[in-house]
Scaffold this motif. Structure first.
Motif, PDB file in Angstrom:
ATOM      1  N   CYS A 101       0.833  -1.205   0.000  1.00  0.00           N
ATOM      2  CA  CYS A 101       0.000   0.000   0.000  1.00  0.00           C
ATOM      3  C   CYS A 101       0.870   1.258   0.000  1.00  0.00           C
ATOM      4  CB  CYS A 101      -0.913   0.004   1.220  1.00  0.00           C
ATOM      5  SG  CYS A 101      -2.012   1.435   1.267  1.00  0.00           S
ATOM      6  N   HIS A 103       0.187   4.025   1.144  1.00  0.00           N
ATOM      7  CA  HIS A 103      -0.021   4.882   2.313  1.00  0.00           C
ATOM      8  C   HIS A 103       1.024   4.597   3.393  1.00  0.00           C
ATOM      9  CE1 HIS A 103      -2.433   5.975   6.114  1.00  0.00           C
ATOM     10  NE2 HIS A 103      -1.881   7.077   5.634  1.00  0.00           N
ATOM     11  N   THR A 116     -10.458  -5.016  -7.198  1.00  0.00           N
ATOM     12  CA  THR A 116      -9.746  -3.952  -6.507  1.00  0.00           C
ATOM     13  C   THR A 116      -8.656  -4.555  -5.630  1.00  0.00           C
ATOM     14  OG1 THR A 116     -11.346  -4.064  -4.693  1.00  0.00           O
ATOM     15  CG2 THR A 116     -11.740  -2.389  -6.400  1.00  0.00           C
ATOM     16  N   SER A 124      -7.661   1.769   2.331  1.00  0.00           N
ATOM     17  CA  SER A 124      -7.575   2.305   0.978  1.00  0.00           C
ATOM     18  C   SER A 124      -7.920   1.214  -0.022  1.00  0.00           C
ATOM     19  CB  SER A 124      -6.167   2.838   0.682  1.00  0.00           C
ATOM     20  OG  SER A 124      -5.965   4.067   1.321  1.00  0.00           O
ATOM     21  N   ARG A 125      -8.524   1.634  -1.130  1.00  0.00           N
ATOM     22  CA  ARG A 125      -8.916   0.701  -2.192  1.00  0.00           C
ATOM     23  C   ARG A 125      -8.444   1.266  -3.524  1.00  0.00           C
ATOM     24  NH1 ARG A 125     -14.546  -0.053  -2.738  1.00  0.00           N
ATOM     25  NH2 ARG A 125     -14.133  -2.211  -3.314  1.00  0.00           N
ATOM     26  N   PHE A 126      -8.024   0.364  -4.404  1.00  0.00           N
ATOM     27  CA  PHE A 126      -7.455   0.767  -5.697  1.00  0.00           C
ATOM     28  C   PHE A 126      -8.102  -0.068  -6.797  1.00  0.00           C
ATOM     29  CE2 PHE A 126      -4.427   1.214  -2.268  1.00  0.00           C
ATOM     30  CZ  PHE A 126      -3.993   2.517  -2.405  1.00  0.00           C
ATOM     31  N   GLN A 133      -6.159   3.249  -9.878  1.00  0.00           N
ATOM     32  CA  GLN A 133      -6.668   4.508  -9.322  1.00  0.00           C
ATOM     33  C   GLN A 133      -7.231   4.293  -7.924  1.00  0.00           C
ATOM     34  OE1 GLN A 133      -9.924   6.271 -11.477  1.00  0.00           O
ATOM     35  NE2 GLN A 133      -9.419   8.295 -10.704  1.00  0.00           N
ATOM     36  N   GLN A 134      -6.849   5.180  -7.018  1.00  0.00           N
ATOM     37  CA  GLN A 134      -7.383   5.091  -5.660  1.00  0.00           C
ATOM     38  C   GLN A 134      -8.851   5.479  -5.668  1.00  0.00           C
ATOM     39  OE1 GLN A 134      -5.448   7.460  -2.704  1.00  0.00           O
ATOM     40  NE2 GLN A 134      -6.919   6.935  -1.135  1.00  0.00           N
ATOM     41  N   ALA A 139      -4.599   6.705   1.396  1.00  0.00           N
ATOM     42  CA  ALA A 139      -3.420   6.859   0.538  1.00  0.00           C
ATOM     43  C   ALA A 139      -3.507   8.176  -0.238  1.00  0.00           C
ATOM     44  CB  ALA A 139      -3.312   5.679  -0.414  1.00  0.00           C
ATOM     45  N   ASN A 142      -2.070   6.872  -6.413  1.00  0.00           N
ATOM     46  CA  ASN A 142      -2.621   5.645  -6.977  1.00  0.00           C
ATOM     47  C   ASN A 142      -1.653   4.496  -6.743  1.00  0.00           C
ATOM     48  OD1 ASN A 142      -4.860   7.049  -7.863  1.00  0.00           O
ATOM     49  ND2 ASN A 142      -3.906   7.554  -9.824  1.00  0.00           N
ATOM     50  N   LEU A 143      -2.137   3.299  -7.008  1.00  0.00           N
ATOM     51  CA  LEU A 143      -1.301   2.117  -6.800  1.00  0.00           C
ATOM     52  C   LEU A 143      -0.283   1.998  -7.938  1.00  0.00           C
ATOM     53  CD1 LEU A 143      -0.997  -0.280  -4.884  1.00  0.00           C
ATOM     54  CD2 LEU A 143      -2.471  -1.578  -6.442  1.00  0.00           C
TER      55      LEU A 143
END
Ligand code: FES
Length: 173
Positions: A101, A103, A116, A124-126, A133-134, A139, A142-143
């Motif tokens: 992550c 973050h 995701t 946080s989710r991507f 994209q977050q 975070a 983006n990832l």
């Protein structure tokens, strides 16, 4: 010349001398950088070209664990079943992401239901179908997504990463 006219005249001369100094300052500042001719630092990183897998190793919507750009940088390859940003292969549906992550470095889990990557740390989710994209959480980036290439034998190579990996000053150590 009246007293008032003299004051206006003194003020005008002061203004003009100040403008002259300012102009001189601009001239000096515009000369200094070009005379220094400092070479700009290279912004690009030279990534290794690493074979991560073959397309036959991938099952639809199941993450395949990999590492890139080195053994201490875990990630996944995914075959998403539809063309997506950064996707490679015949269907443009193969992507790769770090699983750390951005973050605070928790290990992300893949959610096959909505495709995701999800963080157990602060949630946080991507979105893997949108270039990492977050879409939720703490975070601030983006990832990081791999830059991939597939050769004519179906081997999948990573050739770069599009964001800074968590905890690193440079993706390539
Ligand atoms: Fe992932 Fe905080 S470590 S959201």
């Amino acid at each position: 010349m009246s007293r008032c006219d003299r004051m206006v005249d003194v003020g005008r001369r002061r203004f003009m001398s100040g403008a002259g100094l300012a102009a001189a300052g601009v001239a000096v500042s515009s000369i200094t950088p070009s005379s220094a001719q400092a070479a700009p630092a290279a912004a690009r990183v030279d990534y290794p070209v690493n074979r991560l897998a073959n397309v036959k190793d991938l099952k639809p919507n199941e993450p395949l664990n990999v590492s890139y750009p080195d053994a201490n940088a875990p990630g996944v390859l995914l075959k998403l079943g539809k063309q997506v940003p950064g996707g490679v292969g015949a269907e443009g549906d193969i992507v790769g992401f770090t699983t750390i992550c951005p973050h605070k470095g928790f290990t992300l889990n893949y959610g096959a239901g909505d495709r995701t990557m999800n963080c157990p740390g602060h949630y946080s989710r991507f979105d893997c179908e949108a270039g990492g994209q977050q879409i939720w959480g703490q975070a601030t980036q983006n990832l990081p997504q791999y830059v991939l290439r597939v050769d004519d034998k179906g081997d999948i190579y990573a050739e770069g990463v599009d964001e800074l990996l968590y905890g690193r000053l440079s993706n390539v150590l």
